[in-house]
Write a protein that holds these residues in place. Structure first.
Motif, mmCIF file in Angstrom:
data_model
loop_
_atom_site.group_PDB
_atom_site.id
_atom_site.type_symbol
_atom_site.label_atom_id
_atom_site.label_comp_id
_atom_site.label_asym_id
_atom_site.label_seq_id
_atom_site.Cartn_x
_atom_site.Cartn_y
_atom_site.Cartn_z
ATOM 1 N N PHE A 217 37.678 49.986 33.686
ATOM 2 C CA PHE A 217 38.672 50.706 34.484
ATOM 3 C C PHE A 217 38.938 52.109 33.945
ATOM 4 O O PHE A 217 39.332 52.996 34.711
ATOM 5 C CB PHE A 217 39.958 49.895 34.588
ATOM 6 C CG PHE A 217 39.906 48.860 35.676
ATOM 7 C CD1 PHE A 217 40.205 49.192 36.984
ATOM 8 C CD2 PHE A 217 39.526 47.564 35.397
ATOM 9 C CE1 PHE A 217 40.139 48.251 37.994
ATOM 10 C CE2 PHE A 217 39.451 46.607 36.400
ATOM 11 C CZ PHE A 217 39.752 46.959 37.709
ATOM 12 N N GLU A 218 38.720 52.347 32.659
ATOM 13 C CA GLU A 218 38.826 53.713 32.143
ATOM 14 C C GLU A 218 37.817 54.615 32.844
ATOM 15 O O GLU A 218 38.121 55.770 33.174
ATOM 16 C CB GLU A 218 38.583 53.724 30.630
ATOM 17 C CG GLU A 218 39.744 53.229 29.800
ATOM 18 C CD GLU A 218 39.462 53.250 28.311
ATOM 19 O OE1 GLU A 218 40.415 53.069 27.537
ATOM 20 O OE2 GLU A 218 38.291 53.442 27.926
ATOM 21 N N THR B 282 45.496 48.609 39.080
ATOM 22 C CA THR B 282 44.681 47.411 39.282
ATOM 23 C C THR B 282 44.130 46.925 37.948
ATOM 24 O O THR B 282 44.175 45.731 37.640
ATOM 25 C CB THR B 282 43.522 47.702 40.255
ATOM 26 O OG1 THR B 282 44.049 48.106 41.517
ATOM 27 C CG2 THR B 282 42.656 46.469 40.440
ATOM 28 N N GLY B 283 43.608 47.861 37.160
ATOM 29 C CA GLY B 283 43.090 47.492 35.840
ATOM 30 C C GLY B 283 44.163 46.899 34.953
ATOM 31 O O GLY B 283 43.926 45.896 34.255
ATOM 32 N N ALA C 194 37.010 41.889 39.187
ATOM 33 C CA ALA C 194 38.278 42.249 38.553
ATOM 34 C C ALA C 194 39.354 42.540 39.592
ATOM 35 O O ALA C 194 40.502 42.131 39.451
ATOM 36 C CB ALA C 194 38.078 43.460 37.641
ATOM 37 N N ARG C 195 38.991 43.255 40.665
ATOM 38 C CA ARG C 195 39.958 43.561 41.716
ATOM 39 C C ARG C 195 40.483 42.283 42.362
ATOM 40 O O ARG C 195 41.671 42.161 42.665
ATOM 41 C CB ARG C 195 39.304 44.436 42.789
ATOM 42 C CG ARG C 195 39.291 45.922 42.472
ATOM 43 C CD ARG C 195 38.548 46.660 43.559
ATOM 44 N NE ARG C 195 38.620 48.094 43.384
ATOM 45 C CZ ARG C 195 37.689 48.943 43.815
ATOM 46 N NH1 ARG C 195 36.619 48.483 44.429
ATOM 47 N NH2 ARG C 195 37.819 50.233 43.639
ATOM 48 N N TYR C 196 39.583 41.337 42.581
ATOM 49 C CA TYR C 196 40.021 40.101 43.218
ATOM 50 C C TYR C 196 40.998 39.348 42.323
ATOM 51 O O TYR C 196 41.997 38.798 42.791
ATOM 52 C CB TYR C 196 38.826 39.206 43.539
ATOM 53 C CG TYR C 196 39.185 38.092 44.485
ATOM 54 C CD1 TYR C 196 39.165 38.296 45.857
ATOM 55 C CD2 TYR C 196 39.575 36.849 44.007
ATOM 56 C CE1 TYR C 196 39.519 37.291 46.738
ATOM 57 C CE2 TYR C 196 39.936 35.836 44.879
ATOM 58 C CZ TYR C 196 39.897 36.058 46.241
ATOM 59 O OH TYR C 196 40.263 35.062 47.100
ATOM 60 N N ALA C 197 40.703 39.343 41.015
ATOM 61 C CA ALA C 197 41.606 38.677 40.075
ATOM 62 C C ALA C 197 42.995 39.304 40.134
ATOM 63 O O ALA C 197 44.015 38.614 40.059
ATOM 64 C CB ALA C 197 41.045 38.770 38.657
ATOM 65 N N ALA C 198 43.052 40.626 40.298
ATOM 66 C CA ALA C 198 44.345 41.316 40.369
ATOM 67 C C ALA C 198 45.057 41.005 41.681
ATOM 68 O O ALA C 198 46.263 40.762 41.712
ATOM 69 C CB ALA C 198 44.148 42.823 40.231
#
Length: 236
Positions: free
Chosen positions: A102-103, A225-226, A181-185
């Protein structure tokens, strides 16, 4: 509210389950690969969970051969881990890798926003507006999976419309990891609501063609999101 884990996976032998253009007929193992990839990205197969070849073969109505070929592809993509003589399991999501990912994505999204303001055509903005409206309808109906798929489509189209081939290639190379990762968020109710509001700000900035505001909005959306993903992964 939709529960991804309870979603019924259609038989791969059912033509309605595979929406493939007539000129792009896929092999059976490619179809299996697509379905398994979606099951992992959408959280139906949880990180760290063992993959039951017998169960999936019965669900998809296929033999073990196309399933195992699909698992090899997903292993190369980093979504599954092949265990010698013990089958396979879904890979864990590494919090540090998510932080690093995400960085980079925050910077890329900022650049994309700056380019979009001047390069987007009116037809492009109309397309994003239409996709956004459909996505928000799914949000209002609490249809997480459908919302998420349109969310991913919007992010992809924004990158394409930005018109920088190197930027598009970089984001494409990270697409699977960022989607997971987006879905997890988005599975967190509070973050889902916040994310929907952020998309409203992104659309408004795009419509006004304000490059600075759009860049900030897209960076902020990606950073939050991250943060949500890392918080979920490191929660006791």
């Amino acid at each position: 509210m939709d529960d991804v884990s309870n979603r019924t996976t259609p038989s791969l032998l059912d033509d309605s389950a595979v929406r493939t253009p007539p000129m792009e007929r896929l092999s059976l193992f490619e179809i299996v690969t697509q379905h398994l990839r979606e099951m992992i990205l959408e959280g139906e197969l949880f990180p760290g969970s063992r993959i039951s070849e017998k169960q999936l073969c019965e669900t998809f109505e296929v033999s073990r051969t196309p399933l195992r070929e699909a698992l090899k592809v997903l292993a190369r993509e980093g979504l599954v881990e092949l265990l010698p003589n013990r089958g396979a399991r879904v890979t864990e999501i590494d919090p540090q890798e998510v932080i690093d990912l995400f960085e980079v994505m925050v910077v890329l999204e900022g650049l994309s926003g700056s380019l979009l303001a001047s390069r987007a055509k009116e037809t492009d903005i109309d397309e994003i507006r239409s996709l956004h409206q459909r996505m928000m309808e799914h949000y209002q109906r609490h249809e997480r999976v459908k919302y998420f798929k349109l969310n991913q489509q919007i992010h992809q189209r924004l990158t394409e419309i930005a018109g920088n081939s190197v930027l598009l290639e970089l984001e494409a190379s990270l697409s699977l990891k960022i989607a997971r990762a987006r879905y997890a968020a988005n599975m967190q109710l509070g973050r889902w609501e916040e994310s929907a509001r952020e998309h409203e700000h992104i659309l408004a900035a795009l419509e006004s063609r304000d490059g600075d505001v759009l860049s900030i909005a897209m960076r902020l959306h990606m950073r939050r999101t991250g943060d949500a993903v890392v918080q979920a992964l490191t929660r006791d």
